[in-house]
Design an enzyme around this catalytic site. Sequence first.
Site, short mmCIF file in Angstrom:
data_model
loop_
_atom_site.label_atom_id
_atom_site.label_comp_id
_atom_site.label_asym_id
_atom_site.label_seq_id
_atom_site.Cartn_x
_atom_site.Cartn_y
_atom_site.Cartn_z
N LYS A 61 0.82 -1.22 0.00
CA LYS A 61 0.00 0.00 0.00
C LYS A 61 0.85 1.27 0.00
CE LYS A 61 -3.55 -2.64 -0.06
NZ LYS A 61 -3.12 -3.89 0.57
N TYR A 279 -12.02 -14.77 2.87
CA TYR A 279 -11.18 -13.59 3.13
C TYR A 279 -10.85 -13.46 4.62
CZ TYR A 279 -9.56 -8.88 3.80
OH TYR A 279 -8.80 -7.80 4.17
N TYR A 305 -2.85 -12.34 3.53
CA TYR A 305 -2.45 -12.20 2.12
C TYR A 305 -1.27 -13.10 1.75
CZ TYR A 305 -5.46 -8.08 2.35
OH TYR A 305 -6.54 -7.25 2.51
#
Length: 349
Positions: A61, A279, A305
């Site tokens: 990010k 998720y 992730y």
Amino acid sequence: MANLNNPAKPALLDRLTEFPRLTLTQAPTPIEPLPRLGADLGIELFVKRDDMTGLAMGGNKARQLEFYFGAAQAAKADTILITGAVQSNFIRMAAAAAARLGMAAHVQLEDRVPGMGADYARSGNVLLLDILGAKIHTYPHGEDEAGADARLHHMAAELRAQGRRPYVIPLAPNHPPLGALGYVVAAQEISDQMAAAERDFDCVVVASGSGLTHGGLLFGLRACGRTMAVQGICVRRPEAAQRPRIAAKCQEIADLLGVASPVTAADIQLDDEALAPGYGRPSAAVKHAIRLTAAREGLLLDPVYTGKVMAGLIVLARGGAWKKGARVLFIHTGGTPALFAYGEELRGE
Ligand SMILES: *Cc1c(COP(=O)(O)O)cnc(C)c1O
């Protein structure tokens, strides 16, 4: 065939420099070999250390935020707003960037992974947000992209009425994928590193969540003339739902840059073997991948992730997806603070 030369700087990417961008990343991040894990899997394995970008413990990010904060500063904003999952790395790094730039941060934490314990609610990224001084709001209605976004814009309107200049980091679908440009830049960086080391890769393996990273990387590598496979590993939604998202993302990047897309439908490779049970929920295979990578290489992955991506990579390698000795580059996108939010799920076997 191996393309070891640095392809000429592609005209496709000329317009990248027209987008306002702040430097928030320490780049280039290293590419390192993972020889012991690679030997276990019968491949030559490397890692791109985008967990080492800097910015409050780092991650992918940081590269995306360079463009969002560039846009925020161009709009003379003094406050940023962002919404995401409770353990969002995006929110943590946005809060850090805001602090560094003297801006306020209002963040909204959505309860997308219900039923988690106390560490999930308070440790990891949530603790870091508190330390970074972000104003934390909660959105308790579960997975509801449109509702969460509407609430964020409502908060922005209230701040504007109070005389603040808010900028909503636009992550909902149907916004130009500014953050993906960070991974177009990263693709150029990888291409340059390949040329400098005279090293080629047969495949790059990367998380496919919002698709800003996967889409940007695929677009950028093709724009640089790099033809290796780019294997996305689904971390958010199944392959059938993710495929049109990545296709759309690549087209949106092309539109943003005002060029024809160099990405074809066949370039979009996705695997969702490691996604279950969903998720933000690590399976036994993810726990194994995290512990194996730590034990073999001293490298820490995360439970949401990169642990899933490594679990997917292991399934592909063991299933014969690559010939023996193939050169595979694993993109470490960060996320390690979440390890502390998932202590109960990851502890001992
Ligand atoms: C957000 C995130 C991803 C997924 O990136 P997208 O651009 O949303 O697909 C992967 N890894 C980590 C650690 C992340 O925080």
